[in-house]
Motif scaffolding. Structure first.
Motif: not given
Length: 275
Positions: A57-63
């Motif tokens: 989820g963290v990675g998705r938010a960053i992208r």
């Protein structure tokens, strides 16, 4: 100071003084929304961990955000049952796949697992030398753990993330880290709200037109400690970041120091999973 202001680690890497912690946020819309709202407010430092089970989820938010990757400082951590040399290298790859990032800004050993943390550190040194991680460090290490690690390690930890708040003012550890150019970082900087009713915090909150939480976070910064308060609420995130229009006086910092009673919110590092 502002949210863009950063501490300089021993290797020259910049680490923002204030970040967002995402412990216990669900790996889905909750953490995605929390990270996106923090980034929209100007946060550039996000702290997660393998154990939190929300790296995807963290990675998705960053992208999905419009913030360039090079402006961000992203931390994750290797969990206790992932420690050891080969295990850590595999854990790192798992975390990077979940985050969907090409490199990591900071990789930390989550706890000093007694029989394994030296081998874990060797793996982290390898990742650092290969340029996969810009900085490496530890969490929850007492002075004796740091001394043990530095005795055999090639590279000194750049960060030590520990429980740190007015009731657990780890003065001696802080001084040791400062002496060895290890940046201290506070988890549970608000002690889960347990001390918001302390008289000195309420007095200073009234004086500066702030909240007790903001006084506690400002106290971290006065001690040159990076702080990562956790909140999924955008208004609270904004409040936690609104720390740069006032300064505590030295005598006020000393009075807050007096709240120290050694009480921990979490486990003592010598007693937690130390096998």
């Amino acid at each position: 100071m502002s949210l863009a202001e950063a501490a300089t680690l021993s290797n020259g890497i910049k680490m923002p003084w204030v970040g967002l912690g995402v412990y216990k946020m669900d790996d889905g819309e909750q953490v995605v929304k929390a990270v996106k709202s923090a980034l929209s407010l100007g946060y550039r430092h996000i702290d997660t961990a393998s154990f939190y089970d929300n790296e995807e989820g963290v990675g998705r938010a960053i992208r999905e955000s419009d913030v360039p990757r090079e402006e961000l400082f992203v931390t994750t951590k290797v969990w206790n049952d992932e420690q050891g040399y080969d295990e850590t290298l595999r854990a790192f790859e798992r975390s990077m796949n979940k985050l969907g990032l090409d490199y990591l800004d900071l990789y930390l050993i989550h706890w000093p697992v007694g029989s394994k943390f030296k081998e874990t550190w060797k793996a982290m040194e390898k990742l650092y030398k290969e340029g996969k991680v810009k900085a490496i460090g530890v969490c929850n290490f007492m002075q004796h753990h740091l001394e043990e690690l530095m005795k055999d390690g090639e590279i000194k930890p750049m960060v030590n993330q520990v429980e740190f708040h007015p009731a657990l003012y780890q003065k001696e550890l802080s001084e040791f880290c400062h002496q060895h150019e290890i940046q201290m970082e506070a988890w549970a900087p608000l002690a889960r709200g347990k001390y918001f009713d302390a008289a000195i915090l309420k007095q200073l909150a009234e004086k500066y037109n702030k909240t007790p939480a903001q006084i506690m976070l400002k106290w971290d910064l006065h001690h040159n400690v990076v702080t990562i308060p956790k909140s999924a609420n955008k208004d609270r995130q904004a409040q936690n970041a609104d720390l740069f229009d006032f300064d505590l006086k030295d005598d006020e910092v000393l009075r807050i120091n007096e709240l120290h009673n050694g009480e921990r919110i979490g486990f003592h590092p010598d007693e937690f999973n130390n096998q």
